[in-house]
Design an enzyme around this catalytic site. Structure first.
Site, PDB file in Angstrom:
ATOM      1  N   SER A 262     -47.203 -24.082  30.013  1.00  0.00           N
ATOM      2  CA  SER A 262     -46.619 -24.903  28.945  1.00  0.00           C
ATOM      3  C   SER A 262     -45.263 -24.932  28.949  1.00  0.00           C
ATOM      4  O   SER A 262     -44.526 -23.896  29.795  1.00  0.00           O
ATOM      5  CB  SER A 262     -47.077 -24.653  27.664  1.00  0.00           C
ATOM      6  OG  SER A 262     -48.681 -24.606  27.485  1.00  0.00           O
ATOM      7  N   SER A 300     -51.216 -28.081  30.842  1.00  0.00           N
ATOM      8  CA  SER A 300     -49.787 -27.657  30.283  1.00  0.00           C
ATOM      9  C   SER A 300     -49.584 -28.347  29.051  1.00  0.00           C
ATOM     10  O   SER A 300     -49.563 -29.553  28.926  1.00  0.00           O
ATOM     11  CB  SER A 300     -48.816 -27.830  31.244  1.00  0.00           C
ATOM     12  OG  SER A 300     -47.566 -27.598  31.046  1.00  0.00           O
ATOM     13  N   ASP A 302     -46.772 -29.490  26.748  1.00  0.00           N
ATOM     14  CA  ASP A 302     -45.187 -29.592  27.097  1.00  0.00           C
ATOM     15  C   ASP A 302     -44.629 -30.612  25.697  1.00  0.00           C
ATOM     16  O   ASP A 302     -45.047 -31.915  25.443  1.00  0.00           O
ATOM     17  CB  ASP A 302     -45.059 -30.645  28.362  1.00  0.00           C
ATOM     18  CG  ASP A 302     -45.732 -30.069  29.420  1.00  0.00           C
ATOM     19  OD1 ASP A 302     -45.808 -28.926  29.550  1.00  0.00           O
ATOM     20  OD2 ASP A 302     -46.128 -30.944  30.299  1.00  0.00           O
TER      21      ASP A 302
END
Length: 395
Positions: A262, A300, A302
């Protein structure tokens, strides 16, 4: 280790003496502020609590510990409760950033921002509340909705061991200061990996000239994303030449797919912007991340926040009493939308450099179960950049 003084350029060296991206001669666009950090925005302060303890096999609740807390105070410790224009954006929602529903509703941020590991959001949130109650009891008379972001450090850290406690968030807030900002394995970035190298905390800033005035746009990243083969530095795809010494990829028992992780990014500026313009800055963060090579993995989280410290207190909400009067208005000064492109460019440039600083200002770390995260090799990186794009991209 070196210390920051009149003989050391803080744009190239961290307070702990680690080199930054510019110290390696990496060509980067734009003009940084004096510290090349988010603290170049007047009033912004950054503090860390870094937790490193133990080695060897994982024993949940005992360690090894490789984690921490990062605190960002948009208007400094005395400005809590005075709102900034703010907006946020999610490139991929496999993560958490608290307080964003209220930011979306009001376009305002009045609380500290804290970044930690995924399973420490609760205690960090409690710590911010405790700190505000202790230091700003007037602000604590109404509900408190601080921003707490996270990335996952379970490859190196005993993430299920409840090692981050509310007092660690309090300590990070207490330590927040202006000036040079340390980078790498510090604060919430302590146990993070980026492009399968040691990642963590990074920052950078850019100066934007606007008429006779100059404003600063700056980024702070907690970088924990990307697969090795994706890494691009200054336009050169170096990752494909650095595929060796990749313990995360080689560990057959490790369940996370390549590229999982992340990134939390906080953008600060003293330019007068509307909340919607802050959100527009946050939407440009992925372009800066993309310059470092990531394609944005599904695994991830984000999440990006942007705020403006201009228009001091104009967005601060108060409980109304009595009927509205002819004086019950607020005014905002803002950069016209047609003039905003240089601020977008500064956002992209500062995000790119902040990621590179998180990688460069780092050392190899070994954590739980002797999992190792290697540092980005400086000498090999310089050689690859000198070789140039043509040789690296040849079939």
């Amino acid at each position: 280790m070196l210390s920051i003084d009149d003989r050391v350029d803080p744009s190239q060296v961290t307070p702990s003496g680690r080199p930054r991206a510019r110290a390696l001669g990496i060509p980067l666009d734009g003009r940084p502020g004096p510290h090349n950090a988010i603290t170049d925005v007047p009033g912004v302060q950054v503090g860390y609590t870094t937790l490193i303890e133990g080695a060897g096999p994982l024993v949940t609740g005992q360690g090894p510990v490789r984690t921490g807390v990062t605190a960002i105070l948009p208007r400094g410790r005395d400005g809590v409760g005075r709102a900034c224009a703010a907006g946020w954006f999610s490139l991929n929602g496999n993560g958490e950033m608290t307080g964003t529903a209220w930011i979306e509703e009001t376009g305002a941020l009045a609380m500290p921002v804290v970044i930690t590991n995924t399973h420490a959001v609760g205690p960090a949130h409690r710590g911010v509340v405790d700190w505000v109650v202790a230091h700003h009891p007037q602000a604590a008379r109404q509900w408190l909705l601080p921003v707490v972001g996270e990335t996952w450090d379970g490859y190196l850290n005993d993430i299920n061991g409840s090692h981050v406690r509310p007092e660690h968030a309090v300590a990070a807030l207490d330590s927040a200061a202006s000036g040079p900002v340390d980078e790498g394995s510090v604060g919430g970035g302590t146990g993070m990996n980026c492009y399968d190298f040691k990642g963590g905390s990074g920052t950078a800033s850019r100066v934007v000239d606007y008429g006779s005035r100059s404003y600063t746009v700056a980024a702070f990243v907690q970088a924990n994303f990307g697969s090795r083969r994706e890494l691009v530095v200054a336009g050169v795809p170096v990752g494909r030449a650095l595929l060796d010494d990749n313990p995360m990829e080689a560990n057959a028992s490790w369940p996370a797919p390549s590229g999982a992780g992340s990134v939390i990014v906080v953008i600060a500026t003293d330019a007068p912007l509307l909340p919607g313009q802050c959100k527009a800055l946050a939407r440009r963060v992925p372009i800066g991340l993309g310059r470092t090579g990531t394609s944005g993995s599904h695994f991830s989280g984000d999440l990006f926040l942007a705020f403006s410290t201009a228009n001091d207190a104009a967005l601060s909400s108060t409980f109304p009493r009595g009927a509205a009067t002819d004086e019950d208005y607020e005014s905002l000064t803002f950069v016209p939308w047609g003039r905003i492109d240089p601020f977008f460019e500064a956002t992209v440039q500062s995000v790119e450099e902040a990621v590179l600083n998180a990688l460069v200002a780092n050392e190899t770390m070994t954590g739980r179960d002797d999992h190792r995260s290697p540092a980005l090799p400086h000498t090999r990186l310089r050689d690859l950049l000198a070789t140039g794009r043509q040789e690296l991209t040849a079939p």
